[in-house]
Write a protein that holds these residues in place. Structure first.
Motif, mmCIF file in Angstrom:
data_model
loop_
_atom_site.group_PDB
_atom_site.id
_atom_site.type_symbol
_atom_site.label_atom_id
_atom_site.label_comp_id
_atom_site.label_asym_id
_atom_site.label_seq_id
_atom_site.Cartn_x
_atom_site.Cartn_y
_atom_site.Cartn_z
ATOM 1 N N UNK A 222 1.767 -2.706 1.729
ATOM 2 C CA UNK A 222 2.023 -4.059 1.234
ATOM 3 C C UNK A 222 3.522 -4.304 1.080
ATOM 4 N N UNK A 223 4.233 -3.330 0.534
ATOM 5 C CA UNK A 223 5.673 -3.484 0.341
ATOM 6 C C UNK A 223 6.410 -3.623 1.669
ATOM 7 N N UNK A 224 5.836 -3.058 2.718
ATOM 8 C CA UNK A 224 6.449 -3.127 4.047
ATOM 9 C C UNK A 224 5.981 -4.337 4.845
ATOM 10 N N UNK A 225 5.057 -5.123 4.286
ATOM 11 C CA UNK A 225 4.547 -6.298 4.993
ATOM 12 C C UNK A 225 3.535 -5.962 6.070
ATOM 13 N N UNK A 226 2.864 -4.816 5.942
ATOM 14 C CA UNK A 226 1.866 -4.390 6.922
ATOM 15 C C UNK A 226 0.487 -4.902 6.502
ATOM 16 N N UNK A 227 -0.203 -5.562 7.422
ATOM 17 C CA UNK A 227 -1.559 -6.046 7.156
ATOM 18 C C UNK A 227 -2.559 -4.923 7.380
ATOM 19 N N UNK A 228 -3.441 -4.702 6.417
ATOM 20 C CA UNK A 228 -4.422 -3.628 6.511
ATOM 21 C C UNK A 228 -5.776 -4.128 6.025
ATOM 22 N N UNK A 229 -6.818 -3.406 6.377
ATOM 23 C CA UNK A 229 -8.173 -3.734 5.925
ATOM 24 C C UNK A 229 -8.917 -2.447 5.587
ATOM 25 N N UNK A 230 -9.895 -2.572 4.668
ATOM 26 C CA UNK A 230 -10.807 -1.465 4.432
ATOM 27 C C UNK A 230 -11.774 -1.371 5.600
ATOM 28 N N UNK A 231 -12.102 -0.188 5.969
ATOM 29 C CA UNK A 231 -13.056 0.015 7.063
ATOM 30 C C UNK A 231 -14.120 0.994 6.579
ATOM 31 N N UNK A 232 -15.273 0.465 6.206
ATOM 32 C CA UNK A 232 -16.348 1.310 5.693
ATOM 33 C C UNK A 232 -17.104 1.954 6.845
ATOM 34 N N UNK A 233 -17.237 3.267 6.764
ATOM 35 C CA UNK A 233 -17.970 4.008 7.796
ATOM 36 C C UNK A 233 -19.003 4.886 7.110
ATOM 37 N N UNK A 234 -20.224 4.823 7.604
ATOM 38 C CA UNK A 234 -21.345 5.566 7.009
ATOM 39 C C UNK A 234 -21.491 5.244 5.527
ATOM 40 N N UNK A 235 -21.185 4.001 5.164
ATOM 41 C CA UNK A 235 -21.326 3.563 3.792
ATOM 42 C C UNK A 235 -20.229 4.016 2.858
ATOM 43 N N UNK A 236 -19.171 4.649 3.402
ATOM 44 C CA UNK A 236 -18.094 5.182 2.561
ATOM 45 C C UNK A 236 -16.788 4.450 2.855
ATOM 46 N N UNK A 237 -16.210 3.814 1.845
ATOM 47 C CA UNK A 237 -14.988 3.006 2.036
ATOM 48 C C UNK A 237 -13.717 3.845 1.933
ATOM 49 N N UNK A 238 -13.673 4.930 2.691
ATOM 50 C CA UNK A 238 -12.530 5.835 2.578
ATOM 51 C C UNK A 238 -11.490 5.604 3.662
ATOM 52 N N UNK A 239 -11.697 4.615 4.507
ATOM 53 C CA UNK A 239 -10.818 4.403 5.660
ATOM 54 C C UNK A 239 -10.007 3.126 5.505
#
Length: 259
Positions: A222-239
């Motif tokens: 966020x501080x660098x202005x990079x857009x990111x998203x959560x990516x849930x895989x196998x029901x786990x939001x670790x990505x």
């Protein structure tokens, strides 16, 4: 134990007191290093000298040190690092995939830049290379060390660590990606002129079970202005995924794929 003349012992002690290393004295006098060390120990004991292992720990000595290297090493440690602290055995370990020799070299180089005095080494087991640096002061440099797994305890940065990350965010991000991240090609399909076509695009992934470590990563993005998203895989939001073209271009410029 072989007996040596008092004159040789006195010569060894004179060299040691002048700052000559145990190894150099042993080689010069053709005496085992263990014997030289014992002479030194007995001499200090007799003179009532309390010995402190010399260190260039940046926390204990308050000296200037390589902040970019530390930010990178902090990222590696939070991802794939571990500190072992036992009597007479203290070391920092960074575990790297053997297929990335460049990352292995950078991990060892960063250790040597942050603390130059401790010796480093490598040990390979199957497809994993453990890069190690031996010093009990690594617990000073990484106060996040503690019992149990990182995702089972709070992970927060000290004020001085936050200052370094704030000043060297890309090195921190690069260390995290080189430990628990990757750059790969993703694909989707689009309708172009009535025809469905396959479309490929690069994406950066970061995967870590610790909520705190993922938050450190995303806060820095966020501080660098990079857009990111959560990516849930196998029901786990670790990505955490970075896929927007402009953000990927910035990541490519400052991070790049593992090598």
């Amino acid at each position: 134990m072989e007996q040596y003349s008092p004159s040789k012992r006195d010569e060894a002690l004179a060299l040691l007191r002048s700052g000559t290393t145990n190894r150099a004295v042993a080689e010069h006098l053709n005496v085992p290093r263990g014997t030289v060390g014992w002479w030194l120990h007995e001499d200090r004991k007799r003179r009532g000298v309390h010995y402190e292992q010399p260190t260039d720990c940046p926390v204990c000595t308050d000296r200037e040190f390589d902040h970019p290297a530390y930010a990178y090493l902090l990222g590696l440690y939070l991802g794939d690092g571990h500190i072992t602290s036992k009597p007479k055995q203290h070391h920092l370990s960074i575990f790297c995939d053997a297929i990335w020799p460049g990352v292995i070299d950078e991990a060892e180089s960063a250790m040597q830049k942050v603390m130059t005095m401790p010796r480093t080494g490598r040990r390979q087991r199957n497809n994993c290379v453990e890069v190690k640096s031996y010093s009990k002061h690594w617990t000073c440099a990484f106060p996040q060390h503690g019992p149990g797994k990182k995702h089972e305890r709070p992970i927060t940065l000290e004020g001085w660590q936050r200052q370094i990350v704030s000043a060297q965010p890309w090195h921190f991000i690069r260390g995290l990606i080189h430990s628990d991240g990757c750059r790969n090609m993703n694909w989707t399909t689009r309708i172009v002129q009535g025809e469905r076509r396959r479309y490929e695009y690069p994406r950066y992934y970061f995967t870590n079970v610790s909520d705190d470590i993922r938050r450190l990563y995303t806060d820095t993005l966020d501080a660098l202005g990079i857009t990111w998203t959560h990516c849930t895989r196998a029901g786990k939001p670790y990505n955490i995924s970075v896929a927007r073209r402009a953000s990927v271009a910035l990541m490519d410029a400052h991070v790049g794929p593992k090598y």
